[in-house]
Design a protein around this motif. Structure first.
Motif, PDB file in Angstrom:
ATOM      1  N   VAL A  95      -8.363 -26.790  18.055  1.00  6.66           N
ATOM      2  CA  VAL A  95      -9.592 -26.151  18.543  1.00  6.66           C
ATOM      3  C   VAL A  95     -10.749 -26.436  17.594  1.00  6.66           C
ATOM      4  CG1 VAL A  95     -10.674 -24.002  19.281  1.00  6.66           C
ATOM      5  CG2 VAL A  95      -8.197 -24.298  19.536  1.00  6.66           C
ATOM      6  N   SER A  96     -11.860 -26.892  18.164  1.00  3.38           N
ATOM      7  CA  SER A  96     -13.074 -27.128  17.373  1.00  3.38           C
ATOM      8  C   SER A  96     -14.143 -26.107  17.731  1.00  3.38           C
ATOM      9  CB  SER A  96     -13.638 -28.531  17.642  1.00  3.38           C
ATOM     10  OG  SER A  96     -12.752 -29.526  17.208  1.00  3.38           O
ATOM     11  N   PHE A  97     -14.966 -25.777  16.753  1.00  6.60           N
ATOM     12  CA  PHE A  97     -16.194 -25.040  17.057  1.00  6.60           C
ATOM     13  C   PHE A  97     -17.171 -26.044  17.658  1.00  6.60           C
ATOM     14  CE2 PHE A  97     -20.505 -23.754  16.081  1.00  6.60           C
ATOM     15  CZ  PHE A  97     -20.525 -22.430  16.477  1.00  6.60           C
ATOM     16  N   VAL A  98     -17.782 -25.707  18.788  1.00 11.73           N
ATOM     17  CA  VAL A  98     -18.676 -26.631  19.488  1.00 11.73           C
ATOM     18  C   VAL A  98     -20.127 -26.238  19.233  1.00 11.73           C
ATOM     19  CG1 VAL A  98     -19.444 -27.403  21.769  1.00 11.73           C
ATOM     20  CG2 VAL A  98     -17.008 -27.222  21.282  1.00 11.73           C
ATOM     21  N   GLN A  99     -20.929 -27.210  18.834  1.00  9.74           N
ATOM     22  CA  GLN A  99     -22.368 -26.960  18.694  1.00  9.74           C
ATOM     23  C   GLN A  99     -22.939 -26.787  20.088  1.00  9.74           C
ATOM     24  OE1 GLN A  99     -24.581 -29.183  15.692  1.00  9.74           O
ATOM     25  NE2 GLN A  99     -26.192 -29.528  17.181  1.00  9.74           N
ATOM     26  N   GLU A 100     -23.376 -25.565  20.388  1.00 11.99           N
ATOM     27  CA  GLU A 100     -23.630 -25.179  21.774  1.00 11.99           C
ATOM     28  C   GLU A 100     -25.048 -25.428  22.271  1.00 11.99           C
ATOM     29  OE1 GLU A 100     -24.917 -21.909  19.165  1.00 11.99           O
ATOM     30  OE2 GLU A 100     -23.118 -23.140  19.242  1.00 11.99           O
ATOM     31  N   ASN A 101     -25.950 -25.940  21.416  1.00 15.04           N
ATOM     32  CA  ASN A 101     -27.327 -26.112  21.878  1.00 15.04           C
ATOM     33  C   ASN A 101     -27.521 -27.379  22.715  1.00 15.04           C
ATOM     34  OD1 ASN A 101     -27.040 -27.410  19.128  1.00 15.04           O
ATOM     35  ND2 ASN A 101     -29.022 -28.228  19.729  1.00 15.04           N
ATOM     36  N   LEU A 102     -26.549 -28.306  22.670  1.00 13.52           N
ATOM     37  CA  LEU A 102     -26.666 -29.546  23.436  1.00 13.52           C
ATOM     38  C   LEU A 102     -25.275 -30.087  23.736  1.00 13.52           C
ATOM     39  CD1 LEU A 102     -28.388 -31.928  24.544  1.00 13.52           C
ATOM     40  CD2 LEU A 102     -28.243 -32.947  22.253  1.00 13.52           C
ATOM     41  N   PHE A 103     -24.911 -30.102  25.017  1.00  8.97           N
ATOM     42  CA  PHE A 103     -23.619 -30.677  25.392  1.00  8.97           C
ATOM     43  C   PHE A 103     -23.652 -31.098  26.858  1.00  8.97           C
ATOM     44  CE2 PHE A 103     -23.373 -26.076  25.890  1.00  8.97           C
ATOM     45  CZ  PHE A 103     -22.778 -25.894  27.137  1.00  8.97           C
ATOM     46  N   VAL A 104     -22.692 -31.917  27.221  1.00  8.43           N
ATOM     47  CA  VAL A 104     -22.623 -32.476  28.575  1.00  8.43           C
ATOM     48  C   VAL A 104     -21.292 -32.088  29.200  1.00  8.43           C
ATOM     49  CG1 VAL A 104     -22.699 -34.603  29.958  1.00  8.43           C
ATOM     50  CG2 VAL A 104     -23.999 -34.456  27.788  1.00  8.43           C
ATOM     51  N   ILE A 105     -21.337 -31.617  30.443  1.00  5.45           N
ATOM     52  CA  ILE A 105     -20.121 -31.343  31.206  1.00  5.45           C
ATOM     53  C   ILE A 105     -20.155 -32.202  32.463  1.00  5.45           C
ATOM     54  CG2 ILE A 105     -18.747 -29.632  32.458  1.00  5.45           C
ATOM     55  CD1 ILE A 105     -18.801 -28.999  29.551  1.00  5.45           C
ATOM     56  N   ALA A 106     -19.087 -32.956  32.699  1.00  6.57           N
ATOM     57  CA  ALA A 106     -18.977 -33.776  33.913  1.00  6.57           C
ATOM     58  C   ALA A 106     -17.743 -33.347  34.691  1.00  6.57           C
ATOM     59  CB  ALA A 106     -18.886 -35.250  33.551  1.00  6.57           C
ATOM     60  N   ARG A 107     -17.853 -33.348  35.986  1.00  9.08           N
ATOM     61  CA  ARG A 107     -16.734 -32.931  36.836  1.00  9.08           C
ATOM     62  C   ARG A 107     -15.449 -33.668  36.466  1.00  9.08           C
ATOM     63  NH1 ARG A 107     -19.665 -33.472  42.695  1.00  9.08           N
ATOM     64  NH2 ARG A 107     -21.219 -31.775  42.476  1.00  9.08           N
ATOM     65  N   ASP A 108     -14.338 -32.928  36.572  1.00 10.98           N
ATOM     66  CA  ASP A 108     -13.046 -33.500  36.197  1.00 10.98           C
ATOM     67  C   ASP A 108     -11.964 -32.950  37.122  1.00 10.98           C
ATOM     68  OD1 ASP A 108     -11.000 -34.790  34.868  1.00 10.98           O
ATOM     69  OD2 ASP A 108     -10.950 -33.391  33.180  1.00 10.98           O
ATOM     70  N   ASN A 109     -12.096 -33.245  38.408  1.00 11.70           N
ATOM     71  CA  ASN A 109     -11.090 -32.851  39.408  1.00 11.70           C
ATOM     72  C   ASN A 109     -10.762 -31.353  39.372  1.00 11.70           C
ATOM     73  OD1 ASN A 109     -10.640 -35.550  40.386  1.00 11.70           O
ATOM     74  ND2 ASN A 109      -9.503 -35.959  38.496  1.00 11.70           N
ATOM     75  N   GLY A 110     -11.783 -30.551  39.161  1.00 13.54           N
ATOM     76  CA  GLY A 110     -11.593 -29.102  39.186  1.00 13.54           C
ATOM     77  C   GLY A 110     -11.372 -28.466  37.828  1.00 13.54           C
ATOM     78  N   LYS A 111     -11.099 -29.275  36.803  1.00 10.39           N
ATOM     79  CA  LYS A 111     -10.906 -28.711  35.466  1.00 10.39           C
ATOM     80  C   LYS A 111     -12.178 -28.051  34.951  1.00 10.39           C
ATOM     81  CE  LYS A 111      -7.109 -30.965  33.019  1.00 10.39           C
ATOM     82  NZ  LYS A 111      -6.747 -31.760  31.830  1.00 10.39           N
ATOM     83  N   GLU A 112     -13.344 -28.560  35.417  1.00  9.87           N
ATOM     84  CA  GLU A 112     -14.605 -27.971  34.982  1.00  9.87           C
ATOM     85  C   GLU A 112     -14.736 -26.520  35.466  1.00  9.87           C
ATOM     86  OE1 GLU A 112     -15.305 -29.678  39.024  1.00  9.87           O
ATOM     87  OE2 GLU A 112     -14.266 -30.349  37.215  1.00  9.87           O
ATOM     88  N   ILE A 113     -14.156 -26.228  36.639  1.00  8.05           N
ATOM     89  CA  ILE A 113     -14.177 -24.856  37.149  1.00  8.05           C
ATOM     90  C   ILE A 113     -13.286 -23.966  36.291  1.00  8.05           C
ATOM     91  CG2 ILE A 113     -13.643 -23.384  39.135  1.00  8.05           C
ATOM     92  CD1 ILE A 113     -14.218 -25.875  40.899  1.00  8.05           C
ATOM     93  N   GLN A 114     -12.092 -24.489  35.959  1.00  5.79           N
ATOM     94  CA  GLN A 114     -11.178 -23.747  35.087  1.00  5.79           C
ATOM     95  C   GLN A 114     -11.815 -23.511  33.723  1.00  5.79           C
ATOM     96  OE1 GLN A 114      -7.504 -25.785  34.175  1.00  5.79           O
ATOM     97  NE2 GLN A 114      -6.756 -24.109  32.872  1.00  5.79           N
ATOM     98  N   PHE A 115     -12.520 -24.516  33.213  1.00  5.36           N
ATOM     99  CA  PHE A 115     -13.198 -24.396  31.920  1.00  5.36           C
ATOM    100  C   PHE A 115     -14.195 -23.240  31.930  1.00  5.36           C
ATOM    101  CE2 PHE A 115     -17.232 -25.527  29.792  1.00  5.36           C
ATOM    102  CZ  PHE A 115     -16.832 -25.443  28.465  1.00  5.36           C
ATOM    103  N   ILE A 116     -15.004 -23.165  32.972  1.00  4.61           N
ATOM    104  CA  ILE A 116     -16.009 -22.099  33.069  1.00  4.61           C
ATOM    105  C   ILE A 116     -15.334 -20.734  33.195  1.00  4.61           C
ATOM    106  CG2 ILE A 116     -17.828 -21.153  34.556  1.00  4.61           C
ATOM    107  CD1 ILE A 116     -18.671 -24.115  35.055  1.00  4.61           C
TER     108      ILE A 116
END
Length: 214
Positions: A95-116
């Protein structure tokens, strides 16, 4: 402006609304394959590079989550992160700490929904436990939970045209609060709104009592 879409959303975050940005991402991903999140205190200084973003998350994977200095020093954070990793069944070394002020999310066969969804669940855990944290911790934990590897291809090109001001840090640094300021805050409407959001969040968490309270 023809390039702006506005959608009404009530605040859900208890203390701050850092984790509420997931709703903007969710809506954007319904409309587009790729969404680039840019913090409100970040200026775009040049043309956004055109490229094919890979599925999943592209960001600055800052450092291992437990090595992020505030996670070592601020009350309750390290303990809460250990609890979450155990509940989520993920090894903290991944697990990494993510710098949250700038990032990109691209669809991944529904994994993006699970991520949210996982992001929201994890963010609520911190709130129920009254552990104050920005969203870099929930994002990092949710990324590991869905099995994403952090990508950085193209992130540096994006970062070069961005200027982040860390406005929240500047605001906190300049705050000088007297005893009467604190008393006044307790009497303000915002304080009662905070108590309402906290109670609402705690009640919702009862639906998954083992995860949030044990």
């Amino acid at each position: 402006m023809t390039n702006v879409f506005a959608f009404k959303k009530s605040r859900e975050g208890v203390d701050y609304c850092y984790n509420d940005k997931r709703f903007a991402l969710k809506k954007a991903l319904e409309l587009c394959r790729v969404t680039i999140f840019v913090d409100a205190d970040t200026r775009i200084l040049g043309k956004v590079p055109e490229r094919e973003w890979m599925s999943g998350i592209t960001c600055k994977g800052f450092i291992p989550i437990l090595e992020h200095p505030p996670n070592q020093s601020l009350p309750g954070r390290k303990e809460a992160i250990h609890k979450l990793a155990k509940k989520l069944e993920i090894p903290l070394k991944k697990v990494s700490f993510v710098q949250e002020n700038l990032f990109v999310i691209a669809r991944d066969n529904g994994k993006e929904i699970q991520f949210i969804q996982e992001w929201g669940k994890i963010g609520r855990f911190f709130e129920v436990q009254k552990v104050k944290t920005k969203d870099g911790n929930p994002i990092g934990l949710a990324t590991a939970k869905v099995g994403w590897n952090i990508r950085n291809d193209g992130w540096q090109e994006l970062a070069q045209i961005m200027e982040h001001s860390f406005a929240h840090w500047d605001w906190q640094k300049n705050q000088v609060r007297t005893f009467w300021d604190k008393v006044g805050e307790k009497l303000q409407f915002e304080h009662w709104q905070y108590l309402y959001r906290l109670l609402k969040t705690q009640l919702i968490a009862l639906l998954n009592f083992d995860f949030y309270y044990r």
